[in-house]
Design an enzyme around this catalytic site. Sequence first.
Site, PDB file in Angstrom:
ATOM      1  N   ASP A 137       0.886  -1.184   0.050  1.00 22.68           N
ATOM      2  CA  ASP A 137       0.177  -0.011  -0.040  1.00 22.68           C
ATOM      3  C   ASP A 137       0.903   1.373  -0.015  1.00 22.68           C
ATOM      4  O   ASP A 137       0.495   2.457   0.060  1.00 22.68           O
ATOM      5  CB  ASP A 137      -1.021  -0.118   1.280  1.00 22.68           C
ATOM      6  CG  ASP A 137      -2.342  -0.495   0.822  1.00 22.68           C
ATOM      7  OD1 ASP A 137      -2.492  -0.780  -0.492  1.00 22.68           O
ATOM      8  OD2 ASP A 137      -3.063  -0.736   1.758  1.00 22.68           O
ATOM      9  N   ASP A 468     -10.119  -7.044  11.386  1.00 24.93           N
ATOM     10  CA  ASP A 468     -10.050  -8.558  11.752  1.00 24.93           C
ATOM     11  C   ASP A 468     -11.560  -9.183  12.362  1.00 24.93           C
ATOM     12  O   ASP A 468     -11.773 -10.107  11.935  1.00 24.93           O
ATOM     13  CB  ASP A 468      -8.831  -8.939  12.083  1.00 24.93           C
ATOM     14  CG  ASP A 468      -8.286  -7.843  13.320  1.00 24.93           C
ATOM     15  OD1 ASP A 468      -9.177  -6.648  13.682  1.00 24.93           O
ATOM     16  OD2 ASP A 468      -7.224  -7.790  13.583  1.00 24.93           O
TER      17      ASP A 468
HETATM   18  O1  LIG Z   1      -3.788   0.879   4.743  1.00 24.45           O
HETATM   19  C1  LIG Z   1      -3.091   0.071   5.185  1.00 24.45           C
HETATM   20  C2  LIG Z   1      -2.846  -0.175   6.572  1.00 24.45           C
HETATM   21  C3  LIG Z   1      -2.345  -1.260   7.106  1.00 24.45           C
HETATM   22  N1  LIG Z   1      -1.899  -2.341   6.344  1.00 24.45           N
HETATM   23  C4  LIG Z   1      -1.312  -3.615   6.571  1.00 24.45           C
HETATM   24  O2  LIG Z   1      -1.906  -4.198   7.620  1.00 24.45           O
HETATM   25  C5  LIG Z   1      -1.153  -4.760   8.734  1.00 24.45           C
HETATM   26  C6  LIG Z   1      -1.453  -4.279  10.114  1.00 24.45           C
HETATM   27  O3  LIG Z   1      -1.444  -2.983  10.237  1.00 24.45           O
HETATM   28  P1  LIG Z   1      -0.534  -2.340  11.652  1.00 24.45           P
HETATM   29  O4  LIG Z   1      -0.627  -0.849  11.210  1.00 24.45           O
HETATM   30  O5  LIG Z   1       0.794  -2.905  11.576  1.00 24.45           O
HETATM   31  O6  LIG Z   1      -1.540  -2.596  12.611  1.00 24.45           O
HETATM   32  P2  LIG Z   1      -1.000  -3.629  14.058  1.00 24.45           P
HETATM   33  O7  LIG Z   1      -1.816  -3.130  15.256  1.00 24.45           O
HETATM   34  O8  LIG Z   1       0.339  -3.919  14.033  1.00 24.45           O
HETATM   35  O9  LIG Z   1      -1.831  -4.761  13.630  1.00 24.45           O
HETATM   36  C7  LIG Z   1      -2.786  -5.723  14.251  1.00 24.45           C
HETATM   37  O10 LIG Z   1      -4.254  -5.195  14.310  1.00 24.45           O
HETATM   38  C8  LIG Z   1      -4.596  -4.989  13.138  1.00 24.45           C
HETATM   39  C9  LIG Z   1      -6.125  -4.418  13.337  1.00 24.45           C
HETATM   40  O11 LIG Z   1      -6.165  -3.127  13.906  1.00 24.45           O
HETATM   41  C10 LIG Z   1      -4.885  -6.289  12.297  1.00 24.45           C
HETATM   42  O12 LIG Z   1      -5.311  -5.879  10.983  1.00 24.45           O
HETATM   43  C11 LIG Z   1      -3.430  -6.827  12.255  1.00 24.45           C
HETATM   44  O13 LIG Z   1      -3.457  -8.217  11.410  1.00 24.45           O
HETATM   45  C12 LIG Z   1      -2.763  -7.022  13.543  1.00 24.45           C
HETATM   46  O14 LIG Z   1      -1.478  -7.654  13.501  1.00 24.45           O
HETATM   47  C13 LIG Z   1       0.404  -4.363   8.330  1.00 24.45           C
HETATM   48  O15 LIG Z   1       0.892  -5.508   7.631  1.00 24.45           O
HETATM   49  C14 LIG Z   1       0.256  -3.383   7.320  1.00 24.45           C
HETATM   50  O16 LIG Z   1       1.358  -3.204   6.315  1.00 24.45           O
HETATM   51  C15 LIG Z   1      -2.094  -2.001   5.091  1.00 24.45           C
HETATM   52  O17 LIG Z   1      -1.947  -3.091   4.247  1.00 24.45           O
HETATM   53  N2  LIG Z   1      -2.801  -1.079   4.287  1.00 24.45           N
END
Ligand SMILES: O=c1ccn([C@@H]2O[C@H](COP(=O)(O)OP(=O)(O)O[C@H]3O[C@H](CO)[C@@H](O)[C@H](O)[C@H]3O)[C@@H](O)[C@H]2O)c(=O)[nH]1
Length: 584
Positions: A137, A468
Amino acid sequence: MATTKITLLPLYEKIWEKHKFSRFMDSITLLLLLMLLSYRLCSLYNFFTLPSFLALLCESWFTFTFLTTISTKWTPSHTRTYLNRLFLRVPHLPPVDLFVTTADPVLEPPIITVNTVLSLLALDYPSNKLSCYVSDDGCSPHTFYALVEASKFAKLWVPFCKKFNVQVRAPFRYFSGDSKAYNSDIPGFKQQRLKMKEEYELLCQKIQNADKKSIPCELVDEFADFSETQQRNHPTIVKVIWENKEGVSNGVPHLIYISREKRPEHPHHYKAGAMNVLTRVSGLLTNAPFMLNVDCDMYVNNPEVVLHALCILLDSNGEKEVAFVQCPQRFYDAVKDDAFGNQQVALPLYIGSGFAGLQGIIYAGTNCFHRRKVIYGKSPDLDIQNGNKDHVFINGILSEKEKTKTFGNSKGFVKSAASALEQKTFVSNDNSIHLDHEEVNKVSSCEYEYNTAWGKQVGWIYGSTSEDVLTGLRFHTKGWRSEFCTTDPIAFRGCSPQDSIGQMAQHKRWSSGLLEIFLSKHCPIFGTLFGKLQLRECLAYIWITTWALRSVPEICYALLPAYCIITNSTFLPNQVYGYQLHWY
Ligand SMILES: O=c1ccn([C@@H]2O[C@H](COP(=O)(O)OP(=O)(O)O[C@H]3O[C@H](CO)[C@@H](O)[C@H](O)[C@H]3O)[C@@H](O)[C@H]2O)c(=O)[nH]1
Ligand SMILES: [Mn+2]
C-alpha cells in the site's frame, strides 16, 4: 488394514484444558462481587447518596465484565494435529495462496517484509502448490526492489533451509544466533551456512544502499511503472517477480507484487481494502482454495505450519464447520521485563484458548488460514444439508446479473469465484501464471467495488479499524466455527511496539475499532438474536468489543474516594439493615 484404520481417525483433536484452580478462584471472586452488589443495593435503599449510586453503577459494570470474562475463560481448549494421518489421507495437497501486507516503507522497512516473504517461500510444503502475494500500500519502488533481490537470494536460501532442515527460515533471525537449528550433522553444513550468511549480508547491503537513495535504482524496465507515482495517487502495479514455471515441488514458489490503484477521491479501506484486492488478484491468477494471511512483520517460525492448519481445514468435521484457523501471535525482542505488556502473554493464553473452547477463536488479522469460499460469503455446509441454501453460492441459481452484483464486473473473476465455491480448484496441472493485465487492473481499481457486495457480504468487512475481528465475527454469525492452531514450536513470530507510546497508539486503534463493531449493525448481540452466534461466544465478543467502555467506570471508581474526601461525603455504605454504624 492399518491404513484403513488411520483413514477413519480424525486429522486433529480438540484438547480440553483443566483449570480447576482458576475456576475455583474465579467463582469465589464472582461470588464476592455478587455479595458486594447485593449489600450495596440493600444499603442504598436506606442510605442514598450520589457517590454511592455511582459506585453501584461501576460495581455492576465490573460484575458484568467479570461474568463475561469467566464465561470466556471457563472451557479453554487447544488443538492437536496429526500430520502422518494427513499424508495418508490427502495424497494431493491443495494449493495455498500466501498474502503479505505492507503499507509504509519507513515504518515497515523492506528488509522486514523480505524476511517474512523468505520465510514463507521456504515453507515445508510443495512449492508448486504455493504462491506468495505481497500487497504494497506504500507503492514503494524500494519494497519492490527489495523483493526482486530477495527472489534471487531465495533460490539459494530455500534449498539450503530444506536440505539442512532449518527451523527459523527468516534469515535475520536465523543468523542472529538464537536459532535452535543452528547446527546440523550433514556434511558441508558449516561451509554452506557461512556462504549463505555472506549472501544474506550482501542482500542486506543492497537493500540498505537502495533505502538511502530517494529511488533504489534507475526507474527503467520493470521499475518504470514507479516513475510519477505518489503513495496515495497511482495506478495499479502488478508484477510477477518470480514464476515457478516448471512446477517443481522443491523449487521457489511464485512471488507476485501488487500495489492496488489509489486515488485521493476514493476510500481505500486500509488493510481490509488491501486484503480484498489480494483475494481478487489471486483469484484470477492461482485461485487456491486456502489462503494464509500475515502482516509483513510476522515471519514463519514453524515451517510445517501449513500442514498443521490443513489437518484442521481438511478434517471431515473441519471441512463442514471450520471457517478459519488462527495461529497465536507471539513476539520476539521483548524489552526487559516487558513493562508495557507488549508481549501480550496473558491474552492468548487465557482468552485465546477460552474463545477456542466456545464457537471459536477471534480472527486476529494475521497468522490466519482462510477458506476462500467462506471469504466469498458461503455459509456452513450444515445449512445446505438442512435445506437452508445460501442465496449467493449455489452455482447456476444465480443469474449472471446477480453474480456481477455480488462480485463485480470482471468476467474472469466471477468465473474463478464460481469454481472456488464449487471447489473445482484442488488439482491443477498448469503451473504457469497467466497475467491478464486488463482483468488484473480492473479488479484492483478504486472503483471496482462500488455497487458490489465487497466489504459488506463478501471479503474483508469494512467499517472498523479492527477489520479482523469484524470479519471473523461475521463468519461466526453465519454459523461457522474457527480453531486455534497451537503448534510446537510456535507457528509465527513478529515484532511488537517497543515503547509505551507505540503501544498506546495500537491499543487506542484496537479499542476504538472494537467499539465501532459493538455500536454497529454487526453488534454481537444482534448476531445471537438474529444470526447463529452462540450465546457464550456472544458474551465473549461483548467482552472484547466493550474494552474501550471499561475505562469510564474504572476512572469514575478511581476518582470516587478523592471526590468523597473533598466533599466530605462517602460512597461506602454506613448503614446496614437499619443499624446505624457510627465510626466517629
Ligand atoms: O492501509 C493499510 C494499513 C495497514 N496495512 C497492513 O496491515 C497490517 C497491520 O497494520 P498495522 O498498522 O501494523 O497494525 P497492527 O496493530 O500491528 O496490527 C494488528 O491489528 C490490526 C487491526 O487493527 C490487524 O489487522 C493486524 O493483523 C494485527 O496484527 C500491516 O501489515 C500493514 O502493512 C495495509 O496493508 N494497508
Ligand atoms: Mn503491525
